[in-house]
Design a protein around this motif. Structure first.
Motif, PDB file in Angstrom:
ATOM      1  N   ALA A 112       0.839  -1.210   0.000  1.00 57.07           N
ATOM      2  CA  ALA A 112       0.000   0.000   0.000  1.00 57.07           C
ATOM      3  C   ALA A 112       0.871   1.255   0.000  1.00 57.07           C
ATOM      4  CB  ALA A 112      -0.923  -0.004   1.213  1.00 57.07           C
ATOM      5  N   SER A 113       0.428   2.269  -0.709  1.00 51.54           N
ATOM      6  CA  SER A 113       1.150   3.543  -0.733  1.00 51.54           C
ATOM      7  C   SER A 113       0.165   4.696  -0.580  1.00 51.54           C
ATOM      8  CB  SER A 113       1.936   3.700  -2.043  1.00 51.54           C
ATOM      9  OG  SER A 113       1.063   3.691  -3.164  1.00 51.54           O
ATOM     10  N   GLY A 114       0.654   5.767   0.030  1.00 50.90           N
ATOM     11  CA  GLY A 114      -0.160   6.964   0.185  1.00 50.90           C
ATOM     12  C   GLY A 114      -1.184   6.885   1.287  1.00 50.90           C
ATOM     13  N   VAL A 115      -1.039   5.885   2.176  1.00 49.36           N
ATOM     14  CA  VAL A 115      -2.024   5.704   3.243  1.00 49.36           C
ATOM     15  C   VAL A 115      -1.326   5.375   4.561  1.00 49.36           C
ATOM     16  CG1 VAL A 115      -3.828   4.890   1.673  1.00 49.36           C
ATOM     17  CG2 VAL A 115      -2.320   3.236   2.783  1.00 49.36           C
ATOM     18  N   GLU A 116      -1.992   5.697   5.652  1.00 45.26           N
ATOM     19  CA  GLU A 116      -1.584   5.209   6.968  1.00 45.26           C
ATOM     20  C   GLU A 116      -2.242   3.842   7.182  1.00 45.26           C
ATOM     21  OE1 GLU A 116      -2.228   6.293  11.734  1.00 45.26           O
ATOM     22  OE2 GLU A 116      -2.958   7.657  10.158  1.00 45.26           O
ATOM     23  N   ILE A 117      -1.527   2.933   7.818  1.00 41.46           N
ATOM     24  CA  ILE A 117      -2.048   1.582   8.018  1.00 41.46           C
ATOM     25  C   ILE A 117      -2.312   1.334   9.495  1.00 41.46           C
ATOM     26  CG2 ILE A 117      -1.570  -0.886   7.792  1.00 41.46           C
ATOM     27  CD1 ILE A 117       0.195  -0.159   5.385  1.00 41.46           C
ATOM     28  N   LEU A 118      -3.548   0.930   9.797  1.00 47.18           N
ATOM     29  CA  LEU A 118      -3.933   0.535  11.149  1.00 47.18           C
ATOM     30  C   LEU A 118      -4.410  -0.913  11.092  1.00 47.18           C
ATOM     31  CD1 LEU A 118      -5.987   3.656  12.349  1.00 47.18           C
ATOM     32  CD2 LEU A 118      -3.579   3.139  12.790  1.00 47.18           C
ATOM     33  N   SER A 119      -3.935  -1.730  12.020  1.00 47.65           N
ATOM     34  CA  SER A 119      -4.335  -3.130  12.029  1.00 47.65           C
ATOM     35  C   SER A 119      -5.079  -3.460  13.314  1.00 47.65           C
ATOM     36  CB  SER A 119      -3.109  -4.040  11.892  1.00 47.65           C
ATOM     37  OG  SER A 119      -2.213  -3.859  12.973  1.00 47.65           O
ATOM     38  N   TRP A 120      -5.906  -4.486  13.238  1.00 48.47           N
ATOM     39  CA  TRP A 120      -6.671  -4.917  14.400  1.00 48.47           C
ATOM     40  C   TRP A 120      -6.574  -6.431  14.541  1.00 48.47           C
ATOM     41  CZ3 TRP A 120     -10.820  -8.262  13.550  1.00 48.47           C
ATOM     42  CH2 TRP A 120     -11.247  -8.371  12.218  1.00 48.47           C
ATOM     43  N   GLN A 121      -6.691  -6.899  15.779  1.00 48.63           N
ATOM     44  CA  GLN A 121      -6.601  -8.319  16.083  1.00 48.63           C
ATOM     45  C   GLN A 121      -7.974  -8.859  16.465  1.00 48.63           C
ATOM     46  OE1 GLN A 121      -3.660  -8.533  19.197  1.00 48.63           O
ATOM     47  NE2 GLN A 121      -1.940  -8.364  17.763  1.00 48.63           N
ATOM     48  N   ASP A 122      -8.127 -10.164  16.352  1.00 45.58           N
ATOM     49  CA  ASP A 122      -9.372 -10.800  16.777  1.00 45.58           C
ATOM     50  C   ASP A 122      -9.638 -10.460  18.240  1.00 45.58           C
ATOM     51  OD1 ASP A 122      -9.692 -11.915  14.301  1.00 45.58           O
ATOM     52  OD2 ASP A 122      -8.948 -13.891  14.850  1.00 45.58           O
TER      53      ASP A 122
END
Length: 200
Positions: A112-122
């Motif tokens: 991915a480019s041009g974006v902030e990445i946020l991840s989440w867990q179960d």
């Protein structure tokens, strides 16, 4: 990377893509080469996001919530099939946040480019991350064909505007760079066909 016969793929470019199929490559390997080219190189992301933001401005929409994996790939360069897990792109006037399952974070960071990445867990609430990224706005653009009533309720949006047709129209209009890459993909497809037929 090696084929089943141990042949090294030739002419790897700086981005790790293959310029020529190896002799004796299986159809499976050849298709993987084309898939990598198509997903990672087809769209220049800044142009894609500019097109969406121009549409948002003309429709007086301050943010968009994109959930179709194909649309997310068009806008960011990252593609994944999340199955039942939430995968969403929050696009604002000046920023964009990609919300991904934690299992996809490494893949997203690499593509991915041009974006902030946020991840989440179960066990976590991904919609809380998404709502925070979107902010409290009066009108939200969504893909109605992708958004279920259950997810719409969890977004807590005051008003929505469908952007499905707009995104499809954006993908249909190709500029010179996209046409060049499509031509290269077609050339590789011809090579794949020849390689598969040669192994029958």
């Amino acid at each position: 990377m090696r084929g089943e016969a141990g042949d090294r793929l030739d002419d790897e470019d700086e981005g790790g893509q293959q310029e020529r199929l190896p002799q004796g490559a299986t159809g499976q390997v050849a298709v993987m080469v084309i898939a990598q080219l198509s997903i990672s190189q087809l769209y220049p992301r800044f142009v894609s996001l500019q097109r969406l933001r121009a549409w948002m401005e003309s429709n007086r929409v301050e943010a968009a919530c994109i959930t179709d994996p194909t649309s997310i790939a068009y806008l960011t360069g990252f593609y994944a099939n999340p199955h039942e897990r939430l995968l969403a792109l929050a696009v604002g006037v000046e920023n964009a946040v990609l919300v991904v399952p934690d299992l996809e974070r490494e893949n997203a960071e690499g593509r991915a480019s041009g974006v902030e990445i946020l991840s989440w867990q179960d066990g976590q609430d991904p919609f809380r991350l998404l709502r925070d990224a979107l902010g409290d706005i009066p009108l939200l653009a969504v893909e109605k064909e992708q958004l279920t009533i259950a997810r719409w309720e969890r977004l807590d949006a005051r008003g929505i505007e469908d952007c499905s047709e707009a995104l499809r129209a954006m993908r249909e209009v190709k500029h010179a760079g996209e046409l060049k890459l499509l031509l290269r993909a077609a050339e590789l497809t011809d090579q794949v066909t020849g390689a598969i037929l040669g192994e029958l």
